[in-house]
Design a protein around this motif. Structure first.
Motif, PDB file in Angstrom:
ATOM      1  N   TYR A 166       0.820  -1.205   0.000  1.00  0.00           N
ATOM      2  CA  TYR A 166       0.000   0.000   0.000  1.00  0.00           C
ATOM      3  C   TYR A 166       0.857   1.259   0.000  1.00  0.00           C
ATOM      4  N   ALA A 167       1.943   1.236   0.737  1.00  0.00           N
ATOM      5  CA  ALA A 167       2.838   2.392   0.762  1.00  0.00           C
ATOM      6  C   ALA A 167       3.421   2.658  -0.626  1.00  0.00           C
ATOM      7  N   GLU A 168       3.732   1.608  -1.349  1.00  0.00           N
ATOM      8  CA  GLU A 168       4.255   1.776  -2.708  1.00  0.00           C
ATOM      9  C   GLU A 168       3.209   2.423  -3.621  1.00  0.00           C
ATOM     10  N   ILE A 169       1.980   1.982  -3.508  1.00  0.00           N
ATOM     11  CA  ILE A 169       0.891   2.576  -4.303  1.00  0.00           C
ATOM     12  C   ILE A 169       0.768   4.068  -3.983  1.00  0.00           C
ATOM     13  N   ILE A 170       0.786   4.391  -2.700  1.00  0.00           N
ATOM     14  CA  ILE A 170       0.672   5.789  -2.288  1.00  0.00           C
ATOM     15  C   ILE A 170       1.873   6.585  -2.777  1.00  0.00           C
ATOM     16  N   ARG A 171       3.078   6.037  -2.609  1.00  0.00           N
ATOM     17  CA  ARG A 171       4.299   6.735  -3.041  1.00  0.00           C
ATOM     18  C   ARG A 171       4.256   7.034  -4.530  1.00  0.00           C
ATOM     19  N   SER A 180       8.347  -0.190   8.118  1.00  0.00           N
ATOM     20  CA  SER A 180       8.486  -0.569   6.712  1.00  0.00           C
ATOM     21  C   SER A 180       7.517   0.221   5.828  1.00  0.00           C
ATOM     22  N   PHE A 181       6.319   0.499   6.327  1.00  0.00           N
ATOM     23  CA  PHE A 181       5.366   1.335   5.586  1.00  0.00           C
ATOM     24  C   PHE A 181       5.966   2.731   5.395  1.00  0.00           C
ATOM     25  N   ALA A 182       6.471   3.311   6.477  1.00  0.00           N
ATOM     26  CA  ALA A 182       7.063   4.646   6.416  1.00  0.00           C
ATOM     27  C   ALA A 182       8.281   4.681   5.495  1.00  0.00           C
ATOM     28  N   ASP A 183       9.079   3.634   5.532  1.00  0.00           N
ATOM     29  CA  ASP A 183      10.257   3.578   4.673  1.00  0.00           C
ATOM     30  C   ASP A 183       9.856   3.548   3.203  1.00  0.00           C
ATOM     31  N   GLU A 184       8.879   2.737   2.883  1.00  0.00           N
ATOM     32  CA  GLU A 184       8.426   2.629   1.488  1.00  0.00           C
ATOM     33  C   GLU A 184       7.787   3.934   1.024  1.00  0.00           C
ATOM     34  N   PHE A 196      11.955   8.321  -0.932  1.00  0.00           N
ATOM     35  CA  PHE A 196      12.108   9.688  -1.430  1.00  0.00           C
ATOM     36  C   PHE A 196      13.347  10.354  -0.829  1.00  0.00           C
ATOM     37  N   VAL A 197      13.560  10.172   0.465  1.00  0.00           N
ATOM     38  CA  VAL A 197      14.720  10.787   1.120  1.00  0.00           C
ATOM     39  C   VAL A 197      16.008  10.256   0.518  1.00  0.00           C
ATOM     40  N   VAL A 243      12.432   7.287  10.289  1.00  0.00           N
ATOM     41  CA  VAL A 243      12.753   6.824   8.933  1.00  0.00           C
ATOM     42  C   VAL A 243      13.486   7.904   8.151  1.00  0.00           C
ATOM     43  N   VAL A 244      13.065   9.148   8.292  1.00  0.00           N
ATOM     44  CA  VAL A 244      13.753  10.249   7.614  1.00  0.00           C
ATOM     45  C   VAL A 244      15.189  10.363   8.132  1.00  0.00           C
ATOM     46  N   SER A 245      15.372  10.308   9.442  1.00  0.00           N
ATOM     47  CA  SER A 245      16.714  10.404  10.027  1.00  0.00           C
ATOM     48  C   SER A 245      17.619   9.286   9.539  1.00  0.00           C
TER      49      SER A 245
END
Length: 100
Positions: free
Chosen positions: A21-26, A52-56, A61-62, A90-92
């Motif tokens: 789902y994260a990939e679809i959103i990304r 893993s959702f946040a990473d995807e 992107f980061v 995840v950003v850090s």
């Protein structure tokens, strides 16, 4: 111009844990950014996300474009403290490996 993406509208659950789902959103986020639109990720009705959702969703992107790209093009609303903590972690982590 801004585009709002409701995470709940896509995952249909108060828990967002799937990389799929994260990939679809990304991919949707990236399409809007390519059209010059800023994207608002709305976490209303989402209680928890996985790393893993946040990473995807954000980490990729980061790593690919840098933190400034994310800050310029993506904002987050209606995210509880736990979700914000996971996104920030995840950003850090991802900024250590950014290629941009």
């Amino acid at each position: 111009m801004e585009e709002r993406i409701g995470i709940y509208d896509i995952v249909r659950n108060n828990f967002a844990g799937s990389r799929h789902y994260a990939e679809i959103i990304r991919e949707t986020v990236y399409q809007h950014i390519q059209k010059g639109r800023r994207v608002v990720l709305d976490f209303e009705n989402i209680d928890l996300i996985t790393q893993s959702f946040a990473d995807e969703l954000i980490g990729i992107f980061v790593r690919a474009f840098g933190v400034d790209f994310v800050k310029t093009n993506i904002s987050v609303i209606n995210a509880n403290k736990n979700i914000r903590n996971i996104l920030n972690a995840v950003v850090s982590y991802s900024r250590q490996f950014q290629t941009a």
